[in-house]
Design an enzyme around this catalytic site. Structure first.
Site, PDB file in Angstrom:
ATOM      1  CG  HIS A  83      31.387  41.681  34.751  1.00 34.48           C
ATOM      2  ND1 HIS A  83      30.741  41.390  35.996  1.00 34.48           N
ATOM      3  CD2 HIS A  83      31.388  43.160  34.563  1.00 34.48           C
ATOM      4  CE1 HIS A  83      30.408  42.588  36.272  1.00 34.48           C
ATOM      5  NE2 HIS A  83      30.589  43.546  35.647  1.00 34.48           N
ATOM      6  CG  ASP A 137      31.051  38.358  37.639  1.00 37.89           C
ATOM      7  OD1 ASP A 137      32.136  38.458  36.978  1.00 37.89           O
ATOM      8  OD2 ASP A 137      30.061  39.368  37.493  1.00 37.89           O
ATOM      9  CB  SER A 233      31.589  45.887  38.085  1.00 37.70           C
ATOM     10  OG  SER A 233      30.257  45.779  37.164  1.00 37.70           O
TER      11      SER A 233
END
Length: 281
Positions: A83, A137, A233
């Site tokens: 992402h 992810d 992230s």
């Protein structure tokens, strides 16, 4: 990492790092001395395989354009979250980002000059990644030049590092409070690997997200207070000296009953056919 910052709003952590005002006013029960969330400062020499993803064109020059983290698993191979490279985060399609780099060997992103900024030669995003389910992810970055620091080994299926109750450490340059406080230096937080049953209870499905034990793991503390947050992230979760997860998603930051969810590295290895930690890198 995608986290539900408010009940009516879902944003990738990387996006909030680029636009801190989006996370202002969010209430999260975190410790007053939070670092990462409930953590502490570290020198990058203590975790030389922790790298920052950077694009000054997309995220400005402050903190060297950092917007996500990553883990170096080979001299020219870095893992990060899928992402992080999504158009929703970058603001443009990935192919239009001309200055995507990895910053290695630098603790302080605001004023530090040590380490290297290495261009990304190729970015491969897992085509099976689901932005709604958060499954799969992960992305693999191939660097234009080899790294000089240490790399980290990945934990394959059956590795005891995945055992519930195991102590793990998450690293990143992300929000330290849950309200848009971004540090200049690298931070770390010690968390515990949690059982799949607890994670499935926390994220049973629906608007709050669905935990999938085959491709995810979660970590934190039952009482909250230690967690990854916006801007972390793609960063590494490490246990027993091996990479077990990449920061992915969750609800809030450091909230009791809402542990952080990570992409399970053994799932990545199976998907890519990397049967051993040294394969493919």
């Amino acid at each position: 990492m995608r986290r539900r910052l408010a009940r009516a709003l879902v944003l990738p952590l990387a996006l909030a790092a680029a636009v801190p005002a989006l996370s202002m006013g969010v209430s999260a029960p975190v410790a007053a001395d939070s670092v990462v969330i409930g953590g502490f400062p570290v020198e990058v020499s203590q975790s030389p395989w922790t790298v920052a993803l950077s694009s000054r064109d997309r995220f400005g020059g402050t903190r060297a354009g950092q917007f996500c983290g990553g883990a170096a698993v080979g001299r020219t191979t870095v893992l990060t979250a899928a992402h992080c490279l999504d158009e929703d985060v970058l603001g443009v399609p990935l192919e239009r980002v001309r200055d995507l780099k990895v910053i290695a060997g630098r603790t302080d992103l605001l004023s530090g000059r040590e380490g290297r900024e290495i261009a990304v030669r190729r970015a491969w995003v897992n085509p099976a990644y689901g932005s709604h389910s958060n499954a799969g992810d992960f992305a693999v970055l191939t660097l234009a030049e080899p790294l000089q620091g240490d790399v980290i080994r990945m934990a394959a299926d059956g590795d005891p590092a995945y055992t519930a109750g195991e102590t793990a450490t998450v690293y990143g340059w992300g929000d330290t409070s849950g309200t848009g406080d971004y540090p200049d230096g690298l931070r770390a937080a010690r968390v515990r690997v949690l059982s799949d049953a607890l994670c499935e209870e926390a994220y049973p499905g629906g608007m709050d997200g669905t935990y999938d034990a085959t491709s995810m793991l979660c970590a934190g503390e039952a009482e909250g207070g230690r967690d990854a947050c916006q801007g972390d992230s793609g960063g590494p979760l490490v246990a027993r000296g091996r990479l077990i997860g990449l920061v992915s998603w969750g609800i809030g930051c450091g909230e009791a009953g809402n542990p952080g969810v990570y992409m399970r590295v053994s799932h990545l290895m199976r998907t890519l056919g990397w049967a051993r930690a040294s394969e493919g890198v």
